[in-house]
Design a protein around this motif. Sequence first.
Motif, PDB file in Angstrom:
ATOM      1  N   GLY A 131      32.082  -5.141   9.610  1.00  0.00           N
ATOM      2  CA  GLY A 131      32.189  -4.441   8.034  1.00  0.00           C
ATOM      3  C   GLY A 131      31.615  -5.218   7.133  1.00  0.00           C
ATOM      4  O   GLY A 131      31.325  -4.832   6.608  1.00  0.00           O
ATOM      5  N   TYR A 132      30.071  -5.428   7.811  1.00  0.00           N
ATOM      6  CA  TYR A 132      29.022  -6.104   7.068  1.00  0.00           C
ATOM      7  C   TYR A 132      28.526  -4.803   6.104  1.00  0.00           C
ATOM      8  O   TYR A 132      28.114  -3.833   6.768  1.00  0.00           O
ATOM      9  CB  TYR A 132      27.973  -6.860   7.565  1.00  0.00           C
ATOM     10  CG  TYR A 132      28.278  -8.285   8.203  1.00  0.00           C
ATOM     11  CD1 TYR A 132      28.318  -9.514   6.935  1.00  0.00           C
ATOM     12  CD2 TYR A 132      29.447  -8.864   9.603  1.00  0.00           C
ATOM     13  CE1 TYR A 132      29.158 -10.834   7.370  1.00  0.00           C
ATOM     14  CE2 TYR A 132      29.503  -9.363   9.741  1.00  0.00           C
ATOM     15  CZ  TYR A 132      29.499 -10.727   9.252  1.00  0.00           C
ATOM     16  OH  TYR A 132      29.919 -12.047   9.423  1.00  0.00           O
ATOM     17  N   ARG A 133      28.139  -5.369   5.301  1.00  0.00           N
ATOM     18  CA  ARG A 133      27.280  -3.529   4.063  1.00  0.00           C
ATOM     19  C   ARG A 133      25.309  -3.949   4.074  1.00  0.00           C
ATOM     20  O   ARG A 133      25.141  -3.108   4.496  1.00  0.00           O
ATOM     21  CB  ARG A 133      27.173  -4.443   2.728  1.00  0.00           C
ATOM     22  CG  ARG A 133      28.609  -4.364   1.866  1.00  0.00           C
ATOM     23  CD  ARG A 133      28.532  -4.227   0.757  1.00  0.00           C
ATOM     24  NE  ARG A 133      28.015  -3.484   0.172  1.00  0.00           N
ATOM     25  CZ  ARG A 133      28.401  -1.942  -0.397  1.00  0.00           C
ATOM     26  NH1 ARG A 133      30.119  -1.594   0.002  1.00  0.00           N
ATOM     27  NH2 ARG A 133      27.724  -1.210  -0.751  1.00  0.00           N
ATOM     28  N   GLY A 134      25.387  -4.975   5.284  1.00  0.00           N
ATOM     29  CA  GLY A 134      23.847  -5.381   5.482  1.00  0.00           C
ATOM     30  C   GLY A 134      23.944  -5.838   5.875  1.00  0.00           C
ATOM     31  O   GLY A 134      24.385  -6.965   6.819  1.00  0.00           O
ATOM     32  N   ILE A 135      22.585  -6.331   6.932  1.00  0.00           N
ATOM     33  CA  ILE A 135      21.858  -7.758   7.852  1.00  0.00           C
ATOM     34  C   ILE A 135      20.663  -7.939   7.549  1.00  0.00           C
ATOM     35  O   ILE A 135      19.852  -6.751   7.227  1.00  0.00           O
ATOM     36  CB  ILE A 135      22.072  -7.238   9.294  1.00  0.00           C
ATOM     37  CG1 ILE A 135      21.783  -8.726  10.171  1.00  0.00           C
ATOM     38  CG2 ILE A 135      21.020  -5.844  10.296  1.00  0.00           C
ATOM     39  CD1 ILE A 135      22.286  -8.056  11.486  1.00  0.00           C
ATOM     40  N   GLN A 136      20.187  -9.258   7.030  1.00  0.00           N
ATOM     41  CA  GLN A 136      19.198  -9.468   6.766  1.00  0.00           C
ATOM     42  C   GLN A 136      18.897 -10.705   7.704  1.00  0.00           C
ATOM     43  O   GLN A 136      19.541 -12.187   7.781  1.00  0.00           O
ATOM     44  CB  GLN A 136      19.342 -10.336   5.389  1.00  0.00           C
ATOM     45  CG  GLN A 136      18.554 -11.200   4.902  1.00  0.00           C
ATOM     46  CD  GLN A 136      18.393 -11.787   3.876  1.00  0.00           C
ATOM     47  OE1 GLN A 136      19.444 -11.156   2.773  1.00  0.00           O
ATOM     48  NE2 GLN A 136      18.230 -12.323   2.803  1.00  0.00           N
ATOM     49  N   PHE A 137      17.158 -11.025   7.684  1.00  0.00           N
ATOM     50  CA  PHE A 137      17.090 -11.870   8.558  1.00  0.00           C
ATOM     51  C   PHE A 137      16.115 -12.203   7.312  1.00  0.00           C
ATOM     52  O   PHE A 137      15.428 -12.238   6.670  1.00  0.00           O
ATOM     53  CB  PHE A 137      16.204 -11.659   9.832  1.00  0.00           C
ATOM     54  CG  PHE A 137      16.615 -11.113  10.646  1.00  0.00           C
ATOM     55  CD1 PHE A 137      18.021 -10.902  11.185  1.00  0.00           C
ATOM     56  CD2 PHE A 137      15.997 -10.431  11.816  1.00  0.00           C
ATOM     57  CE1 PHE A 137      19.365  -9.948  11.963  1.00  0.00           C
ATOM     58  CE2 PHE A 137      16.754  -9.480  13.280  1.00  0.00           C
ATOM     59  CZ  PHE A 137      18.046 -10.160  12.851  1.00  0.00           C
ATOM     60  N   ASN A 138      16.200 -13.760   7.906  1.00  0.00           N
ATOM     61  CA  ASN A 138      15.659 -14.810   6.414  1.00  0.00           C
ATOM     62  C   ASN A 138      14.612 -15.242   6.540  1.00  0.00           C
ATOM     63  O   ASN A 138      13.738 -15.637   5.960  1.00  0.00           O
ATOM     64  CB  ASN A 138      16.557 -16.143   6.048  1.00  0.00           C
ATOM     65  CG  ASN A 138      17.844 -15.358   5.170  1.00  0.00           C
ATOM     66  OD1 ASN A 138      18.207 -14.775   4.730  1.00  0.00           O
ATOM     67  ND2 ASN A 138      19.082 -15.372   6.390  1.00  0.00           N
TER      68      ASN A 138
ATOM     69  N   ARG B  93      14.935  -0.722  12.878  1.00  0.00           N
ATOM     70  CA  ARG B  93      15.384  -0.217  11.099  1.00  0.00           C
ATOM     71  C   ARG B  93      15.662  -1.328   9.862  1.00  0.00           C
ATOM     72  O   ARG B  93      15.984  -1.261   8.967  1.00  0.00           O
ATOM     73  CB  ARG B  93      16.285   0.783  11.206  1.00  0.00           C
ATOM     74  CG  ARG B  93      15.760   1.812  11.743  1.00  0.00           C
ATOM     75  CD  ARG B  93      16.854   3.239  11.632  1.00  0.00           C
ATOM     76  NE  ARG B  93      17.312   3.954  12.352  1.00  0.00           N
ATOM     77  CZ  ARG B  93      18.323   5.701  12.710  1.00  0.00           C
ATOM     78  NH1 ARG B  93      18.601   5.478  11.461  1.00  0.00           N
ATOM     79  NH2 ARG B  93      18.208   5.764  13.182  1.00  0.00           N
ATOM     80  N   LEU B  94      14.960  -2.418  10.312  1.00  0.00           N
ATOM     81  CA  LEU B  94      15.300  -3.528   9.365  1.00  0.00           C
ATOM     82  C   LEU B  94      13.581  -3.648   8.920  1.00  0.00           C
ATOM     83  O   LEU B  94      12.697  -3.326   9.673  1.00  0.00           O
ATOM     84  CB  LEU B  94      15.329  -5.391  10.462  1.00  0.00           C
ATOM     85  CG  LEU B  94      16.581  -5.712  10.483  1.00  0.00           C
ATOM     86  CD1 LEU B  94      16.561  -5.329  11.719  1.00  0.00           C
ATOM     87  CD2 LEU B  94      16.805  -6.447  10.090  1.00  0.00           C
ATOM     88  N   GLU B  95      14.183  -3.705   7.571  1.00  0.00           N
ATOM     89  CA  GLU B  95      12.328  -3.771   6.854  1.00  0.00           C
ATOM     90  C   GLU B  95      11.881  -4.928   6.081  1.00  0.00           C
ATOM     91  O   GLU B  95      13.271  -5.799   5.970  1.00  0.00           O
ATOM     92  CB  GLU B  95      12.885  -2.698   5.993  1.00  0.00           C
ATOM     93  CG  GLU B  95      11.890  -1.188   5.675  1.00  0.00           C
ATOM     94  CD  GLU B  95      12.146  -0.307   3.819  1.00  0.00           C
ATOM     95  OE1 GLU B  95      11.643  -1.094   2.796  1.00  0.00           O
ATOM     96  OE2 GLU B  95      13.345  -0.155   4.123  1.00  0.00           O
TER      97      GLU B  95
ATOM     98  N   GLN C 225      18.248  -4.695   6.681  1.00  0.00           N
ATOM     99  CA  GLN C 225      18.995  -3.434   7.440  1.00  0.00           C
ATOM    100  C   GLN C 225      20.186  -3.245   6.254  1.00  0.00           C
ATOM    101  O   GLN C 225      21.135  -3.878   6.360  1.00  0.00           O
ATOM    102  CB  GLN C 225      19.263  -3.197   7.934  1.00  0.00           C
ATOM    103  CG  GLN C 225      19.477  -1.818   8.862  1.00  0.00           C
ATOM    104  CD  GLN C 225      19.616  -1.086  10.196  1.00  0.00           C
ATOM    105  OE1 GLN C 225      19.784  -2.333  10.809  1.00  0.00           O
ATOM    106  NE2 GLN C 225      19.522  -0.483  10.424  1.00  0.00           N
ATOM    107  N   CYS C 226      20.392  -1.806   5.221  1.00  0.00           N
ATOM    108  CA  CYS C 226      21.410  -1.463   4.884  1.00  0.00           C
ATOM    109  C   CYS C 226      22.929  -0.569   5.773  1.00  0.00           C
ATOM    110  O   CYS C 226      21.962  -0.206   6.612  1.00  0.00           O
ATOM    111  CB  CYS C 226      21.546  -0.403   3.470  1.00  0.00           C
ATOM    112  SG  CYS C 226      22.988  -0.172   2.926  1.00  0.00           S
TER     113      CYS C 226
END
Lengths: 144, 144
Positions: free
Chosen positions: B91-98, B115-117, B141-142
């Motif tokens: 249920g996460y809204r997005g995923i981020q690699f820092n 599809r991560l930008e 990515q959203c």
Amino acid sequence: MDIMAAGRTYAFPDNQTLDEARPWWMEQSAGQTVVALDGQEIIESAKMGPNRPGRGQHIATASFLVHPQHQGRGVGRAFGEYVIHWARREGYRGIQFNAVVGANHPAAYLWQSLRLEIMGTVPEVFDHPDEGFVGLHVMYQCLR
Amino acid sequence: MDIMAAGRTYAFPDNQTLDEARPWWMEQSAGQTVVALDGQEIIESAKMGPNRPGRGQHIATASFLVHPQHQGRGVGRAFGEYVIHWARREGYRGIQFNAVVGANHPAAYLWQSLRLEIMGTVPEVFDHPDEGFVGLHVMYQCLR
């Protein structure tokens, strides 16, 4: 504690006790945490230190909490200048702010006026209590 | 431990013992850490969980370590797909690699293909053992 709890500026855990909150704010070893006093009242605190351990420790980071009733008096700017001066003196190559809340326009404006640049903004990653999902800026200034 | 010690992909503290390194990799509670086996040998591990606590906990993050002798076999891609699927399911809204190391071109390419930008790249903030100071990508990515 109230500013942390208000949740407008940092992604700290919710509803922490003072003991739980302490390590989220009080820097160890290489860093430091400072406060500004108006009489005996703490009106601002900043913490600063390496942004990452190991291969990222040549870059500084910092965080700021200003007492809501003392905003707009230039305390934030004075602390920002102090932190940048501190990072330069400690030999850091640059200073990075990882998560400047997009809705916190005075902060983004202040850091830009102190020559940090917005390197990117990640949308909707901060759950703002008033504005809903807003972006976080990654900001950076090279100090060499 | 060898990959951590090589220092090409993450800013972890240097020269950690196994006990010191454990909390940097083994996720607690809301997250999980998984491994891929070839026979009895661990050839890849990934960890995933909320990127930030509190007001950032609706965004996932993940980290990956692939055994150097098993790179280029698609294990990284399989794990990337698994992590994105996991984040969506949770249920996460997005995923981020820092902090994707700019010099780690296969990783940046792989995450983009999933599809991560790249939202921004902060220059010189990672001290690469071979290439010196290189940038770190912030990728997102959203998932909605």
